[in-house]
Scaffold this motif. Structure first.
Motif: not given
Length: 105
Positions: A56, A84, A87
């Protein structure tokens, strides 16, 4: 391939892409910046064809108005996936609509 943190810029308008890149450069950011020009490219930069997650980025700069797949859907898919979910995503939009701000939040 470098293991330095990278940044994903998702922007379909060349002038806005240039402004974002200039702002990052002016801020002294030296990380690799990968540009996706639509929502499909953005998801391909994050997830592989088999549902796995690529390494990522440090964060995503995400335009909301995109071709093929809009930024709201990209954001939804990022937040829906446990890998994610946390994120950091910076929303880029010229929209002044309260509904867009609320929806992105």
């Amino acid at each position: 391939m470098s293991l330095e943190p990278w940044i994903l810029l998702v922007e379909d308008t060349p002038d806005d892409e240039e402004l974002a890149l200039l702002a990052l450069d002016d801020a002294g950011v030296t990380n690799e910046i990968r540009v996706a020009r639509d929502g499909v490219e953005a998801l391909a930069a994050l997830f592989d064809a088999h549902g796995g997650v690529h390494r990522p980025p440090a964060f995503v700069m995400l335009d909301l108005k995109l071709p093929k797949l809009d930024g709201f859907e990209v954001l939804t898919r990022i937040r829906r996936d446990e890998r994610t979910r946390t994120l950091p995503v910076v929303i880029l939009s010229s929209s002044g609509l309260d509904s867009d701000v609320t929806r992105a939040y």
